[in-house]
Design an enzyme around this catalytic site. Structure first.
Site, PDB file in Angstrom:
ATOM      1  N   ARG A 174      -8.433  -8.782  -1.904  1.00 37.13           N
ATOM      2  CA  ARG A 174      -7.073  -8.264  -2.091  1.00 37.13           C
ATOM      3  C   ARG A 174      -6.148  -9.356  -2.621  1.00 37.13           C
ATOM      4  O   ARG A 174      -5.288  -9.107  -3.466  1.00 37.13           O
ATOM      5  CB  ARG A 174      -6.529  -7.708  -0.760  1.00 37.13           C
ATOM      6  CG  ARG A 174      -7.221  -6.403  -0.365  1.00 37.13           C
ATOM      7  CD  ARG A 174      -7.061  -6.106   1.110  1.00 37.13           C
ATOM      8  NE  ARG A 174      -5.709  -5.811   1.508  1.00 37.13           N
ATOM      9  CZ  ARG A 174      -5.254  -5.903   2.769  1.00 37.13           C
ATOM     10  NH1 ARG A 174      -6.058  -6.283   3.739  1.00 37.13           N
ATOM     11  NH2 ARG A 174      -4.001  -5.614   3.047  1.00 37.13           N
ATOM     12  N   ARG A 204      -4.128  -9.110  12.664  1.00 38.93           N
ATOM     13  CA  ARG A 204      -3.329  -7.881  12.755  1.00 38.93           C
ATOM     14  C   ARG A 204      -4.113  -6.760  13.450  1.00 38.93           C
ATOM     15  O   ARG A 204      -5.264  -6.520  13.134  1.00 38.93           O
ATOM     16  CB  ARG A 204      -2.969  -7.468  11.328  1.00 38.93           C
ATOM     17  CG  ARG A 204      -2.115  -6.266  11.192  1.00 38.93           C
ATOM     18  CD  ARG A 204      -1.417  -6.286   9.860  1.00 38.93           C
ATOM     19  NE  ARG A 204      -2.270  -5.873   8.756  1.00 38.93           N
ATOM     20  CZ  ARG A 204      -1.794  -5.604   7.528  1.00 38.93           C
ATOM     21  NH1 ARG A 204      -0.503  -5.745   7.274  1.00 38.93           N
ATOM     22  NH2 ARG A 204      -2.604  -5.238   6.574  1.00 38.93           N
ATOM     23  N   LYS A 247       5.898  -7.111   3.884  1.00 33.73           N
ATOM     24  CA  LYS A 247       6.614  -6.032   3.183  1.00 33.73           C
ATOM     25  C   LYS A 247       6.861  -4.840   4.109  1.00 33.73           C
ATOM     26  O   LYS A 247       7.963  -4.309   4.160  1.00 33.73           O
ATOM     27  CB  LYS A 247       5.815  -5.542   1.961  1.00 33.73           C
ATOM     28  CG  LYS A 247       5.603  -6.593   0.894  1.00 33.73           C
ATOM     29  CD  LYS A 247       4.941  -6.010  -0.347  1.00 33.73           C
ATOM     30  CE  LYS A 247       3.559  -5.426  -0.104  1.00 33.73           C
ATOM     31  NZ  LYS A 247       2.531  -6.404   0.300  1.00 33.73           N
ATOM     32  N   ARG A 306      -7.387  -2.656  10.764  1.00 32.65           N
ATOM     33  CA  ARG A 306      -7.524  -1.953   9.492  1.00 32.65           C
ATOM     34  C   ARG A 306      -8.838  -2.347   8.839  1.00 32.65           C
ATOM     35  O   ARG A 306      -9.194  -3.531   8.842  1.00 32.65           O
ATOM     36  CB  ARG A 306      -6.365  -2.347   8.571  1.00 32.65           C
ATOM     37  CG  ARG A 306      -5.268  -1.327   8.533  1.00 32.65           C
ATOM     38  CD  ARG A 306      -4.073  -1.796   7.773  1.00 32.65           C
ATOM     39  NE  ARG A 306      -4.311  -2.109   6.363  1.00 32.65           N
ATOM     40  CZ  ARG A 306      -3.352  -2.312   5.473  1.00 32.65           C
ATOM     41  NH1 ARG A 306      -2.080  -2.232   5.839  1.00 32.65           N
ATOM     42  NH2 ARG A 306      -3.624  -2.612   4.224  1.00 32.65           N
ATOM     43  N   ARG A 340       2.130  -2.213  -8.337  1.00 31.24           N
ATOM     44  CA  ARG A 340       1.195  -3.329  -8.148  1.00 31.24           C
ATOM     45  C   ARG A 340       0.551  -3.755  -9.454  1.00 31.24           C
ATOM     46  O   ARG A 340      -0.242  -4.691  -9.454  1.00 31.24           O
ATOM     47  CB  ARG A 340       0.090  -2.895  -7.191  1.00 31.24           C
ATOM     48  CG  ARG A 340       0.336  -3.268  -5.722  1.00 31.24           C
ATOM     49  CD  ARG A 340      -0.771  -2.607  -4.927  1.00 31.24           C
ATOM     50  NE  ARG A 340      -1.170  -3.293  -3.748  1.00 31.24           N
ATOM     51  CZ  ARG A 340      -0.795  -2.952  -2.515  1.00 31.24           C
ATOM     52  NH1 ARG A 340       0.058  -1.993  -2.311  1.00 31.24           N
ATOM     53  NH2 ARG A 340      -1.282  -3.604  -1.485  1.00 31.24           N
TER      54      ARG A 340
HETATM   55  P1  AMP Z   1      -1.115  -1.786   1.599  1.00 33.59           P
HETATM   56  O1  AMP Z   1      -0.951  -1.025   2.865  1.00 33.59           O
HETATM   57  O2  AMP Z   1       0.113  -1.798   0.744  1.00 33.59           O
HETATM   58  O3  AMP Z   1      -1.686  -3.162   1.824  1.00 33.59           O
HETATM   59  O4  AMP Z   1      -2.211  -0.992   0.730  1.00 33.59           O
HETATM   60  C1  AMP Z   1      -3.523  -0.796   1.204  1.00 33.59           C
HETATM   61  C2  AMP Z   1      -4.436  -0.394   0.063  1.00 33.59           C
HETATM   62  O5  AMP Z   1      -3.982   0.836  -0.512  1.00 33.59           O
HETATM   63  C3  AMP Z   1      -4.508  -1.353  -1.116  1.00 33.59           C
HETATM   64  O6  AMP Z   1      -5.400  -2.428  -0.912  1.00 33.59           O
HETATM   65  C4  AMP Z   1      -4.968  -0.427  -2.234  1.00 33.59           C
HETATM   66  O7  AMP Z   1      -6.344  -0.118  -2.123  1.00 33.59           O
HETATM   67  C5  AMP Z   1      -4.189   0.843  -1.921  1.00 33.59           C
HETATM   68  N1  AMP Z   1      -2.855   0.829  -2.572  1.00 33.59           N
HETATM   69  C6  AMP Z   1      -1.635   0.815  -1.962  1.00 33.59           C
HETATM   70  N2  AMP Z   1      -0.652   0.796  -2.860  1.00 33.59           N
HETATM   71  C7  AMP Z   1      -1.249   0.792  -4.082  1.00 33.59           C
HETATM   72  C8  AMP Z   1      -0.771   0.743  -5.428  1.00 33.59           C
HETATM   73  N3  AMP Z   1       0.543   0.689  -5.705  1.00 33.59           N
HETATM   74  N4  AMP Z   1      -1.694   0.754  -6.425  1.00 33.59           N
HETATM   75  C9  AMP Z   1      -3.011   0.822  -6.177  1.00 33.59           C
HETATM   76  N5  AMP Z   1      -3.541   0.843  -4.931  1.00 33.59           N
HETATM   77  C10 AMP Z   1      -2.665   0.832  -3.884  1.00 33.59           C
END
Ligand code: AMP
Length: 215
Positions: free
Chosen positions: A171, A127, A13, A160, A88
């Protein structure tokens, strides 16, 4: 163009959103990036979000909805935007609908990137990111210099915190339980476009662009 990118962690994404930003000249709104910045800055929201993020849990809906609501009101979103990592959950999708209605805007499409689970895990565990210049690497597919440093600036690479194998599995489970059902929701709204995310990055990009243009 007002787009949502849906897909499991590691589906691409972020990579595809960055390419679409250039292509359509609209901003990428990544809730994950915004939350990571808040964590780094140790803002009150960042301090709250950190524990959820490090264990792979979702940050509470009210927090992310608040960030997105504020972000969508900024001037650079008037011509469109790419939502990456939001919504999400169904409550987030419902809140987004209300926010867009308040702003008199409508989504054009929701792109779902499909990638096999094993490939997702391999992508995420490999990554790495340069701590100095932010360049992204993958230990197998885009390896760093031989001494493990950044090929562009010689910086140290970091992983990360939520890319450890246990957290990744958490996740994925959360994605299946709470986020994957949004595909059916957006299909029923006539907005869903499904794209094979297993292909090479530029091919996935082209397929997203043509799917969006013909949708
Ligand atoms: P990402 O970089 O999109 O993989 O997001 C990393 C982390 O941020 C996720 O595992 C969640 O803990 C938090 N996060 C990001 N976007 C959301 C969302 N829309 N709702 C809830 N938590 C989020």
């Amino acid at each position: 163009m007002k787009i949502i990118l849906l897909g499991a962690p590691g589906a691409g994404k972020g990579t595809q959103a960055a390419m679409l930003t250039e292509w359509f000249d609209i901003p990428q709104i990544s809730t994950g990036d915004m939350l990571r910045t808040a964590v780094q800055e140790q803002s009150p929201m960042g301090i709250k979000a950190k524990e959820y993020m490090n264990s792979g849990e979702l940050v509470p809906d009210a927090v992310v909805v608040g960030i997105v609501r504020e972000r969508l009101q900024l001037d650079d979103c008037q011509q469109g935007f790419i939502l990456d990592g939001f919504p999400r959950t169904q409550p987030q999708a419902d809140a987004l609908k209300l926010v867009l209605a308040e702003l008199d805007k409508q989504l054009d499409s929701v792109v779902s990137l499909q990638v096999d689970t094993e490939a997702l895990i391999e992508r995420l565990t490999g990554r790495r990111t340069c701590a100095d210049c932010g360049k992204g690497y993958h230990l197998k597919y885009e390896p760093p210099a031989q001494d493990g440093s950044c090929r562009s600036c010689g910086g140290r690479l970091t992983q990360r915190e939520d890319d450890s194998e246990d957290t990744i599995r958490n996740r994925m489970q959360i994605y299946q339980q709470l986020t994957a059902p949004l595909e059916n929701y957006y299909r029923s709204e006539g907005l869903l476009v499904v794209v094979d995310g297993m292909k090479e990055i530029p091919i996935v990009h082209q397929e997203i662009v043509s799917a969006l243009q013909s949708h």
